[in-house]
Design an enzyme around this catalytic site. Structure first.
Site, PDB file in Angstrom:
ATOM      1  N   LYS A   1       0.868  -1.185   0.000  1.00 18.30           N
ATOM      2  CA  LYS A   1       0.000   0.000   0.000  1.00 18.30           C
ATOM      3  C   LYS A   1       0.904   1.233   0.000  1.00 18.30           C
ATOM      4  O   LYS A   1       1.685   1.440   0.928  1.00 18.30           O
ATOM      5  CB  LYS A   1      -0.898  -0.011   1.230  1.00 18.30           C
ATOM      6  CG  LYS A   1      -1.838   1.188   1.295  1.00 18.30           C
ATOM      7  CD  LYS A   1      -2.750   1.096   2.508  1.00 18.30           C
ATOM      8  CE  LYS A   1      -3.692   2.275   2.587  1.00 18.30           C
ATOM      9  NZ  LYS A   1      -4.580   2.190   3.758  1.00 18.30           N
TER      10      LYS A   1
ATOM     11  N   LYS B   1      -2.134  -1.528  -3.872  1.00 19.02           N
ATOM     12  CA  LYS B   1      -2.994  -0.341  -3.803  1.00 19.02           C
ATOM     13  C   LYS B   1      -2.128   0.906  -3.872  1.00 19.02           C
ATOM     14  O   LYS B   1      -1.166   0.987  -3.102  1.00 19.02           O
ATOM     15  CB  LYS B   1      -3.786  -0.373  -2.498  1.00 19.02           C
ATOM     16  CG  LYS B   1      -4.728   0.809  -2.324  1.00 19.02           C
ATOM     17  CD  LYS B   1      -5.383   0.781  -0.947  1.00 19.02           C
ATOM     18  CE  LYS B   1      -6.287   2.012  -0.804  1.00 19.02           C
ATOM     19  NZ  LYS B   1      -6.839   2.165   0.530  1.00 19.02           N
TER      20      LYS B   1
END
Ligand SMILES: [Zn+2]
Length: 326
Positions: free
Chosen positions: A198, A251
């Site tokens: 992330k 992400k």
């Protein structure tokens, strides 16, 4: 010398093109994010995320029914609590907003899989993803103190009936801590979808509006990843895999397709990609200005994410995409 090879031969008509298509999207791979808020009868459009809403549990259930009827298998559930505190205690409250929403969803739309996002930032008064400690002038998120709270939250979400636990905090060692907590609480069967790579991304902007989770001071660069780092992303994914993650996520999605591709070549577990709020909002804005065809751009981005290696795509486009897909 006239070319022997003419790639255009197999592009002559829609039937041939469909026959040789390498990657296909299906509704079965899509996950719709949902935002639960307190109250009854609340359905408020999120201004930075056109078409997405804050929903009280009663209306969230209706939305979820429509999502399931559209052939979408799962939702990713976020909660916006009534009140926040230093520790984020709303995250593990048995009567917390995500727990209430999960119970209602599993009662009313049992076939729809509830993936519970697990983090503290929606619940902390300072908006960081963990416990903040101050050393002199500097404030830091205390990794190991946060793990216990994440583990407690996971057990609470499991108790409420979540089908998958999805930690998004980026603390070191959280997958192992959550796995232990789930096993100890009698949920060894519950999978963990780890937000493994992330990145500290500008593309989360609209989400922070939606979740009210912008940090009150500093930023998240001390725990989320540097967008410049690809090798480190694979190391993060490797660690989460070793700690017991069942699915690994990258992400955001479109700016990080190289990470997704590298992960695809390296890991056998299913990969998820999160097409985040800013990716969605920029296409909506450009389409509203008349600068691109939204439907085609949407399907092209989803196809690119699939082609790079994602098995599962979390996207705010799940509903409109599902209408167009088998
Ligand atoms: Zn967070």
């Amino acid at each position: 010398m006239f070319p022997v090879h003419r790639p255009r031969r197999i592009r002559q008509n829609p039937q041939l093109r469909a026959m040789v298509r390498e990657h296909r999207l299906t509704r079965a791979a899509l996950v719709q994010p949902l935002f639960a808020v307190p109250g009854r009868g609340v359905r408020r459009e999120i201004s930075s995320l056109a078409g997405q809403h804050h929903l009280s549990v009663d209306l969230l259930v209706e939305e979820a029914r429509a999502i399931a009827d559209a052939g979408i298998p799962a939702v990713l559930l976020f909660g916006i609590p009534e009140s926040k505190d230093e520790q984020g205690s709303g995250a593990w409250d048995a009567q917390g907003i995500v727990q209430q929403a999960t119970r209602a969803l599993k009662r009313e739309v049992p076939q729809l899989q509830v993936i519970a996002d697990l983090c503290l930032c929606e619940y902390t008064s300072h908006g960081h993803c963990g416990i903040v400690t101050r050393r002199g002038d500097t404030a830091q998120v205390d990794n190991d103190a946060t793990l216990a709270l994440l583990a407690r939250t996971a057990a609470s979400q499991a108790e409420a009936g979540a089908d998958v636990i999805a930690p998004s905090d980026m603390m070191d060692g959280r997958v192992a801590a959550i796995r232990r907590a789930l096993d100890a609480a009698g949920h060894p069967e519950l999978p963990i979808l780890s937000y493994a790579a992330k990145f500290a991304s500008a593309f989360y902007g609209p989400f922070r509006d939606a979740a009210g989770s912008a940090p009150a001071f500093g930023d998240r660069a001390g725990y989320q990843m540097d967008p410049a780092n690809a090798r480190e992303a694979l190391r993060e994914m490797e660690l989460d895999y070793e700690e017991g993650a069942d699915l690994l996520m990258v992400k955001p999605a479109l700016p990080y397709l190289d990470i997704l591709r590298a992960a695809r070549e390296r890991f056998e577990v299913p990969l998820a990609a999160y097409q985040v709020s800013g990716e969605y909002a920029q296409l909506i804005a450009a389409a509203r200005a008349g600068w691109l065809d939204l439907e085609r751009a949407m399907l092209e981005t989803l196809t690119a994410i699939r082609r790079a290696g994602a098995d599962v795509i979390i996207t705010y486009f799940a509903r409109p995409a599902a209408k167009l897909l088998p």
